[in-house]
Each structure stands twice: as C-alpha cells, then as structure tokens.
Design an enzyme around this catalytic site. Sequence first.
Site, PDB file in Angstrom:
ATOM      1  N   GLU A 116       0.816  -1.220   0.000  1.00  0.00           N
ATOM      2  CA  GLU A 116       0.000   0.000   0.000  1.00  0.00           C
ATOM      3  C   GLU A 116       0.853   1.275   0.000  1.00  0.00           C
ATOM      4  OE1 GLU A 116      -0.266  -2.501   2.162  1.00  0.00           O
ATOM      5  OE2 GLU A 116      -2.154  -3.464   1.594  1.00  0.00           O
TER       6      GLU A 116
ATOM      7  N   ARG B 126     -18.547  -1.810   1.250  1.00  0.00           N
ATOM      8  CA  ARG B 126     -18.588  -2.524  -0.024  1.00  0.00           C
ATOM      9  C   ARG B 126     -19.992  -3.032  -0.335  1.00  0.00           C
ATOM     10  NH1 ARG B 126     -15.050  -7.438   0.306  1.00  0.00           N
ATOM     11  NH2 ARG B 126     -14.873  -7.036   2.542  1.00  0.00           N
TER      12      ARG B 126
END
Lengths: 312, 275
Positions: A60, A169
């Site tokens: 990341e 999500r």
Amino acid sequence: MKIVYNGEKDSRQFKNVIGETVEALLKADDKVVWLDADLMGCSGTNKIKDDRVINCGIAEANMAGIAAGLSAAGMKPYAHTFGPFASRRCYDQVFLAAGYAKNPITMIGTDPGITAAFNGGTHMPFEDVALYRALPEATIFDITDVPMLEAALKMAKDMPGVKYIRVPRKDSYQVYEDGAEFTPGKAVVLREGKDGVIVASGIMVHEALQAAEKLAKDGIEMAVIDPITIKPLDVETIRAYAEKTGLVVVAENHNYIGGLTSAVQDAVCGMALKFGYVAVEDKFGEVGPVDYLRTQYDLTDDHIVKVVKGLK
Amino acid sequence: MTTKELEKFALEIRLATVECIKSRGFGHIGGSLSVCDALAVLYGDIMNVDPKNPAKPDRDKFVSSKGHAGPAVYATLALKGYFPKEQLLTLNQPGTNFPSHCDMNKTPGVDMTTGSLGQGTSEAVGLALGDKLQGRNCTTYLMVGDGEANEGQVWEAAMFTAAKKLTNLVWLIDWNKKQLDGYVSDILEPFDFEEKFRAFGFDACTIDGNDVAQLKEALSKKATDKPIAIILDTVKGKGVTEVEEAAGNHSMNVGAEVFDGWIEEIKGKLAALEA
C-alpha cells in the site's frame, strides 16, 4: 436536492457501483488510472479490461507513492484498499508524496468502521478520518448512499489535494435521488426540526433518520444534517442549526476522537448549547456481524434516541 | 561531453555544492559529494532536459530519493542554467527555494519532492509509469541511498519496477557505505546489492560511481526486457579529503575557514585538470 429515503435497503451493492463508475471514468478521461492493492475483487474493478487498471500487489505504501508519481506525470490516479491500509498503512506516503508535494490523488478506503465486520479488529478503521483530517487541504467523503458514491468518485477526479473516500462494499439505504450532485463543504439538510439537530455521516445517516422518526412520535422534532464532506466541514450550516435549536448530537461510524464528533465540536466551540454524540468510545474493533457490532459499539438509532432524550 | 569535460563538470558541481553548504555553515555534505559524478554524467551527457522549459512533459526526469542530496542537485541545476548560481547561497534560509531536501514545488528543475527516505522510489515508479501510459519516449533516473535501502518501501518499488517491466526507469544505488549513525554494514548489513537487484528481476551491474567514464558507459546502455539497476561504488564525501576521512560525515558543521580549505582543494583539482 430531492430526498428519496424510505428506510428500505438499496438493491445495488457499493462495490458494483465502484466498478461501473470507474469503468465509465476510464472511458471518459484518458488520464484516469485505477491502482489497487490485491483487492480488485473487493472494489468491483477486477472485470475491467484496461491498461490503466493496475494491480500493485499487497504494497500500500508503494501504491500511494506510485499514485503521487503518476499525478506528477499528469495522470489522475485513484488508489483503493481497505480503510485501515488506505489511511494508517500509507499515511506518510499520502501525506508527503501527494499532500505536501501537491500531487492530487484520490484514496479509497473500503469497509470503514464496523462494516469491516468479519475481517475484525485488524481491519476495522475507527481512526481513518482522524488521520485524514490532520492532512492539510484534504477532502474527506464519508459515503452515505449510491448516488453520493457516484458523485464523489466523479468529483474527486479533478479536485486538488488529497481526497479520501470511505465507503462500505455492500449494503446501503438510498437517501439522495439518482444523479444527485453535491458540493464539497456544503451539507445537505435531510429533515427539518426545531428541537435539535443530528449531524450524521456515512452509515449513521440511516440510523439518524430512523431515530428522528422515533423521536418525532414522542414529540421531539430533530433536524438531520449530512455534512457530505467531513473536511471541509460546512461550519456555517451546522452553526445555524446549533443556534436555532440549541442541541447538537453527532452520529458517526468512527472513534469520537478526531472524527466528525471532533470536527463538529470545533465548529460549535464557544456556543451555548447541549452536545452529545453517538460514536465509538475510544475502542479497538472486533470481529462479528455488522448487526452485532452496531449494538456492541452503540451505533444504533435507539442509542441516538437515548442520547437526545438524555440531553432534553 | 568528453571524459575530461565531464570530470570538470563534476568538480564544478562539487565546488558549488560546498559553497552552497558553506553559506549556511552546515549541511548534508557527505551524501551530496558522493553523487556529484553521477549528476555530472546524467545532466551533462545523458538526460534530455531543457533548463528554459523545466516542466516539458517528455523530458527525462531525475528523482533523488535520498532527498538530503539536495545541495548537489541544486548545484547541478544552477550550473545547467535553471536559475542564477547566487541563489544556492540561500540554502535553508527562511523562505528559501533551496531546502535541505528536494522539493518539486520550490526549486526549478527538481522533478520530485523527497525527504522521507524510501518514498522517492515509488514516486519515480509513478513518474515512469505515467510517462509510459501517455506514450512519452523518456526515462526517469532514480538515485537511492545505500542506507535508505533499509526502508522496506524501496524493495516494494523495486519489485514493481521489474514485475511491470518498467524499463524507462533506471535505478542508481549510491553505495557510499555509510549512513547517519555509521557504516551501513554495521547498522543493517545489506549484503550484495547487485545480487539483490538481479534476484528482483533487474539487469544489474556495479561500477565505480565516482568515475565519469564508467558512469557514462553504464548509463548509455539501453534496457532490454529488464529494467537496469546500477550499483555505484562511491566514497561518501568524495573529492574533499577531510570529509572523506571524517568518521561522521553525513552532516557536518564547521567554520568558514574550514569550508574555505575544502573549496581550495577542489579549485586546485580544477586548475590541475585544466593545466
């Protein structure tokens, strides 16, 4: 702004909306790039065939730095991973390579707060907003529903600075009409009320609207405001409703330290009013179904009712 | 440029670097002097840049991920004509455009903001990737410190560079053997950089990083299907005997007369070269 809230779940899943919106953005603008950190299956972008959709692997910090470099080369990058990794895992990279160096990027952190559910405490960010609030010139969207997600993704593309979009999500409750347009720093008043105001963002907007309905049955008329962006915060609107009603309750899916609660407190500091909040009480996350976690962390409509009544 | 011209340019960069640091009385002299030869070859011979148009999109780019080599980068850019040389004497003064660490928004010709070690690697990857996606025929040159390679982000970026066949990005490792607290091998032994980069999927080699002829040869090589990593075997503080010999030469704080002695040493070398 037309409010279409009816308390029923939207049939659309956030992750599919991300995938479809990003595909359209890639087609519309050849500078758009989508970076992901081995979570394309979770952002709904895994079916898109485009050389500007790039899987960076589970790295990341590198992904955030690449996004900043792409921006310096003239591209418009989005980078996605789960909320904790889109904030604390790559904070120095986002802060310096994008923020300080003035390379605009959009970070997308999925599964904020309790929506991390079965991934548990390691994946449950109650601090991501606090981190991004401390980043100068950043914009923070806590996504309420599908139309707001679509608008935020489109808007973020050409906005300066670092944009952070925190979005679940899965499920949502539609609040805004399809195609709704928003302005960063401009709150939306979802319900009027003379007895107080609930400032709620993200998944807590639904809880706040439910709470306001229950309170109305008891004769307490609460206004409900969605700030749309936690930073910049619509201080003017929040102060006006605080002034008008004398009672402010904040509801957020985040630690009360550093998030929307803190931001609203900053905004109303010095005003004579009653103040309460429904937020995580400086605790770490834990594993479980969202309904269990909602009760465990008191992020419910009933708890909002309790806090409001306690202040009356 | 001929070898002699490149050697002269490298000495001029060293001279301007020491004068720049002298203006503030202290600074990151060791790691600035170790990269002067690489900067001379890159900006003197290899890179396609235009000081009159520093933001030209298809220019070659340079990222000093070891952001503290700022003074050497600024000296090089001044000598190339990006800005008047006198401005180097504002290093780290209030409101300056020449901070310790490279800043793309302050200094004309600086392509990327760096300073938090490790970060310039991913930023350089992003620059090279952005150029590639836009079909630009240009190369990004990335300078990484050997101590900086302690940072895990360096290896994330290295993995990405090779895995995505980013051959328009050239890695340079300034293997000057020292970091702030002492010898790299004592603090966190990196073992063999060349083998490491080869294992990561690079076409790797090691050269004398203070030899302009070797630098020119290595940097003139075109990448095939693998990106290039060049390990620069260098001396921290190269070109100024007292700095080379100082135990702690990462950042030095000395009197003006000491700086003057160092400046005389470099000027002497320049005179000898021109004789």
